[in-house]
Scaffold this motif. Structure first.
Motif, PDB file in Angstrom:
ATOM      1  N   GLY A  74      19.029 -20.538  14.771  1.00 16.12           N
ATOM      2  CA  GLY A  74      18.161 -21.396  15.561  1.00 16.12           C
ATOM      3  C   GLY A  74      18.895 -22.418  16.394  1.00 16.12           C
ATOM      4  N   VAL A  75      20.140 -22.111  16.802  1.00 16.56           N
ATOM      5  CA  VAL A  75      20.928 -23.078  17.560  1.00 16.56           C
ATOM      6  C   VAL A  75      21.111 -22.657  19.016  1.00 16.56           C
ATOM      7  CG1 VAL A  75      22.153 -23.890  15.518  1.00 16.56           C
ATOM      8  CG2 VAL A  75      23.117 -22.033  16.856  1.00 16.56           C
ATOM      9  N   ARG A  76      20.480 -21.583  19.409  1.00 14.97           N
ATOM     10  CA  ARG A  76      20.544 -21.162  20.806  1.00 14.97           C
ATOM     11  C   ARG A  76      19.135 -21.039  21.361  1.00 14.97           C
ATOM     12  NH1 ARG A  76      24.253 -15.920  20.944  1.00 14.97           N
ATOM     13  NH2 ARG A  76      23.298 -15.591  18.904  1.00 14.97           N
ATOM     14  N   LEU A  77      18.976 -21.437  22.616  1.00 15.60           N
ATOM     15  CA  LEU A  77      17.687 -21.338  23.286  1.00 15.60           C
ATOM     16  C   LEU A  77      17.732 -20.224  24.319  1.00 15.60           C
ATOM     17  CD1 LEU A  77      16.779 -25.086  23.937  1.00 15.60           C
ATOM     18  CD2 LEU A  77      15.754 -23.546  22.269  1.00 15.60           C
ATOM     19  N   ARG A  78      16.595 -19.594  24.520  1.00 18.15           N
ATOM     20  CA  ARG A  78      16.478 -18.548  25.528  1.00 18.15           C
ATOM     21  C   ARG A  78      15.162 -18.747  26.264  1.00 18.15           C
ATOM     22  NH1 ARG A  78      18.117 -12.628  24.043  1.00 18.15           N
ATOM     23  NH2 ARG A  78      20.057 -13.465  24.874  1.00 18.15           N
ATOM     24  N   ARG A  79      15.176 -18.389  27.548  1.00 19.92           N
ATOM     25  CA  ARG A  79      13.932 -18.419  28.312  1.00 19.92           C
ATOM     26  C   ARG A  79      13.593 -17.009  28.765  1.00 19.92           C
ATOM     27  NH1 ARG A  79      13.337 -22.828  32.794  1.00 19.92           N
ATOM     28  NH2 ARG A  79      14.741 -21.524  34.037  1.00 19.92           N
ATOM     29  N   TRP A  80      12.324 -16.636  28.562  1.00 21.96           N
ATOM     30  CA  TRP A  80      11.811 -15.356  29.025  1.00 21.96           C
ATOM     31  C   TRP A  80      10.903 -15.585  30.227  1.00 21.96           C
ATOM     32  CZ3 TRP A  80      12.363 -16.468  23.848  1.00 21.96           C
ATOM     33  CH2 TRP A  80      13.126 -15.575  23.092  1.00 21.96           C
ATOM     34  N   LEU A  81      11.038 -14.735  31.225  1.00 23.46           N
ATOM     35  CA  LEU A  81      10.136 -14.778  32.370  1.00 23.46           C
ATOM     36  C   LEU A  81       8.765 -14.247  31.956  1.00 23.46           C
ATOM     37  CD1 LEU A  81      12.640 -13.449  35.062  1.00 23.46           C
ATOM     38  CD2 LEU A  81      11.988 -15.826  34.611  1.00 23.46           C
ATOM     39  N   PRO A  82       7.721 -14.527  32.753  1.00 25.14           N
ATOM     40  CA  PRO A  82       6.373 -14.086  32.362  1.00 25.14           C
ATOM     41  C   PRO A  82       6.267 -12.590  32.112  1.00 25.14           C
ATOM     42  CG  PRO A  82       6.233 -15.673  34.145  1.00 25.14           C
ATOM     43  CD  PRO A  82       7.690 -15.355  33.980  1.00 25.14           C
ATOM     44  N   GLU A  83       7.087 -11.786  32.780  1.00 21.26           N
ATOM     45  CA  GLU A  83       7.024 -10.331  32.618  1.00 21.26           C
ATOM     46  C   GLU A  83       7.799  -9.846  31.405  1.00 21.26           C
ATOM     47  OE1 GLU A  83       8.129 -11.879  35.374  1.00 21.26           O
ATOM     48  OE2 GLU A  83       6.238 -11.818  36.490  1.00 21.26           O
ATOM     49  N   GLY A  84       8.494 -10.755  30.697  1.00 19.37           N
ATOM     50  CA  GLY A  84       9.194 -10.377  29.483  1.00 19.37           C
ATOM     51  C   GLY A  84      10.698 -10.215  29.627  1.00 19.37           C
ATOM     52  N   GLN A  85      11.233 -10.358  30.851  1.00 24.35           N
ATOM     53  CA  GLN A  85      12.680 -10.253  31.020  1.00 24.35           C
ATOM     54  C   GLN A  85      13.350 -11.573  30.649  1.00 24.35           C
ATOM     55  OE1 GLN A  85      10.522  -9.685  33.513  1.00 24.35           O
ATOM     56  NE2 GLN A  85      10.872  -7.689  34.446  1.00 24.35           N
ATOM     57  N   VAL A  86      14.585 -11.490  30.181  1.00 24.34           N
ATOM     58  CA  VAL A  86      15.361 -12.690  29.909  1.00 24.34           C
ATOM     59  C   VAL A  86      15.716 -13.368  31.223  1.00 24.34           C
ATOM     60  CG1 VAL A  86      17.524 -13.560  28.947  1.00 24.34           C
ATOM     61  CG2 VAL A  86      16.276 -11.734  27.776  1.00 24.34           C
ATOM     62  N   ASP A  87      15.541 -14.681  31.305  1.00 22.36           N
ATOM     63  CA  ASP A  87      15.901 -15.451  32.491  1.00 22.36           C
ATOM     64  C   ASP A  87      17.399 -15.729  32.444  1.00 22.36           C
ATOM     65  OD1 ASP A  87      16.230 -17.155  34.591  1.00 22.36           O
ATOM     66  OD2 ASP A  87      14.614 -18.526  34.033  1.00 22.36           O
ATOM     67  N   GLU A  88      18.148 -14.982  33.228  1.00 18.09           N
ATOM     68  CA  GLU A  88      19.606 -15.098  33.192  1.00 18.09           C
ATOM     69  C   GLU A  88      20.097 -16.409  33.801  1.00 18.09           C
ATOM     70  OE1 GLU A  88      21.264 -13.132  31.508  1.00 18.09           O
ATOM     71  OE2 GLU A  88      19.999 -11.334  31.308  1.00 18.09           O
ATOM     72  N   LEU A  89      19.243 -17.119  34.528  1.00 14.09           N
ATOM     73  CA  LEU A  89      19.644 -18.382  35.140  1.00 14.09           C
ATOM     74  C   LEU A  89      19.487 -19.565  34.183  1.00 14.09           C
ATOM     75  CD1 LEU A  89      18.102 -17.961  38.707  1.00 14.09           C
ATOM     76  CD2 LEU A  89      20.433 -17.458  37.935  1.00 14.09           C
ATOM     77  N   PHE A  90      18.877 -19.314  33.040  1.00 14.03           N
ATOM     78  CA  PHE A  90      18.688 -20.382  32.064  1.00 14.03           C
ATOM     79  C   PHE A  90      19.936 -20.507  31.211  1.00 14.03           C
ATOM     80  CE2 PHE A  90      17.370 -21.922  27.853  1.00 14.03           C
ATOM     81  CZ  PHE A  90      16.680 -23.076  28.201  1.00 14.03           C
ATOM     82  N   GLU A  91      20.562 -21.674  31.244  1.00  9.45           N
ATOM     83  CA  GLU A  91      21.789 -21.900  30.492  1.00  9.45           C
ATOM     84  C   GLU A  91      21.461 -22.600  29.182  1.00  9.45           C
ATOM     85  OE1 GLU A  91      24.799 -23.846  32.699  1.00  9.45           O
ATOM     86  OE2 GLU A  91      24.596 -22.546  34.463  1.00  9.45           O
ATOM     87  N   ASN A  92      21.847 -21.966  28.087  1.00 12.07           N
ATOM     88  CA  ASN A  92      21.615 -22.575  26.791  1.00 12.07           C
ATOM     89  C   ASN A  92      22.424 -23.870  26.670  1.00 12.07           C
ATOM     90  OD1 ASN A  92      20.938 -22.874  23.980  1.00 12.07           O
ATOM     91  ND2 ASN A  92      22.986 -22.088  23.522  1.00 12.07           N
TER      92      ASN A  92
END
Length: 294
Positions: free
Chosen positions: A255-273
């Motif tokens: 639980g020490v890393r964050l991730r953002r998913w786009l509305p369509e379910g893809q990982v948002d590669e521009l989101f920096e943990n």
């Protein structure tokens, strides 16, 4: 929650707009109790309902539910008596009634396994009984109404004596007005502590996170999920839905890393943990979405 001795001490506080503890709430900014708080339900008058495994709050008895005034003092409220003082969540209905879920099996001495509907005066509604929709170990963690106002319940927690081998979680189900399972809804077997009802009526739930149709059929698996069961996002009710329809939450085993998913379910590669430095790796316990999208 503050860990002290053997049992955790739930602390309820209120923060000011700049993130400081509001000293005018409770005693010095805090209200203490016994057990564990699982949900906070702000009311229109500024009071807040506190639910959880709480036999006592602010020096008074609490059967899994208690109300605090806008200044953090206990107020008299005729909450029902539960055989186990444990309420995981509660949902206000448009007609003034309430649905409560938890680890109880009796409400005011009447058998009601894990879920009950309360009238506006908090008395038990005898016309609702969801007992048959549970296995003995299952618990509901989150409740919601779908786009048509039908009751949805999702759960990943368990309550049982001894060990469990490959237990089936409650998942996601839709209930009829009398509390029985809706046969037109295909029950989702996913580990459900997150439940978002999208504007188009689709449902976001599961562990791993998935998008389901209004009738319980899978539409979109979210990419980059990790693990099954209690692995991955743990617990996944800490996920946050942002104003643009994307989702943010912890996703690794610690639980020490964050991730953002786009509305369509893809990982948002521009989101920096932000938690990448070895010297600063906190375990994410909660997150909230602000109106500006941050």
């Amino acid at each position: 929650t503050r860990m002290g001795g053997i049992a955790p001490t739930p602390l309820v506080g209120r923060l000011t707009r700049d993130g400081r503890l509001d000293a005018g709430f409770g005693t010095g900014g805090l209200v203490e109790g016994d057990g564990r708080v699982e949900d906070l339900l702000p009311q229109r008058d500024g009071s807040v309902w506190v639910v959880g495994s709480i036999p006592q709050l602010a020096g008074s008895k609490a059967s899994g539910m208690a109300e605090l005034s806008p200044d953090g003092q206990r107020t008299a409220r005729n909450f029902p008596e539960l055989d186990s003082p444990s309420v995981t969540t509660a949902l206000a209905l448009p007609n003034g009634q309430w649905i409560i879920a938890g680890r109880f099996s009796q409400v005011n001495g009447v058998p009601r396994f894990r879920m009950a509907r309360l009238n506006s005066d908090l008395s038990l509604d005898p016309k609702f009984d969801a007992s048959a929709s549970f296995e003995p170990w299952q618990v509901v963690d989150v409740l919601a109404l779908d786009a048509q106002g039908r009751l949805l319940a999702a759960g990943a927690s368990f309550a049982a004596e001894g060990g469990l081998t490959n237990p089936v979680p409650y998942g996601l189900a839709r209930l009829l007005p009398n509390g029985t399972l809706d046969p037109e809804f295909q029950r989702v077997p996913a580990w459900g502590r997150t439940l978002f009802v999208e504007p188009d009526g689709s449902l976001i739930t599961g562990l791993p996170l998935q998008r389901w149709s209004p009738n319980g059929r899978i539409m979109t698996p979210f990419l980059g999920n990790l693990g099954t069961g209690y692995l991955g996002v743990e617990p996944d009710h800490r996920l946050v839905r942002l104003t643009d329809g994307s989702f943010v939450g912890p996703y690794d085993l610690d639980g020490v890393r964050l991730r953002r998913w786009l509305p369509e379910g893809q990982v948002d590669e521009l989101f920096e943990n932000p938690f990448t430095e070895q010297g600063f790796r906190p375990r994410v316990a909660a997150a909230a979405a602000l109106p500006d999208g941050s």
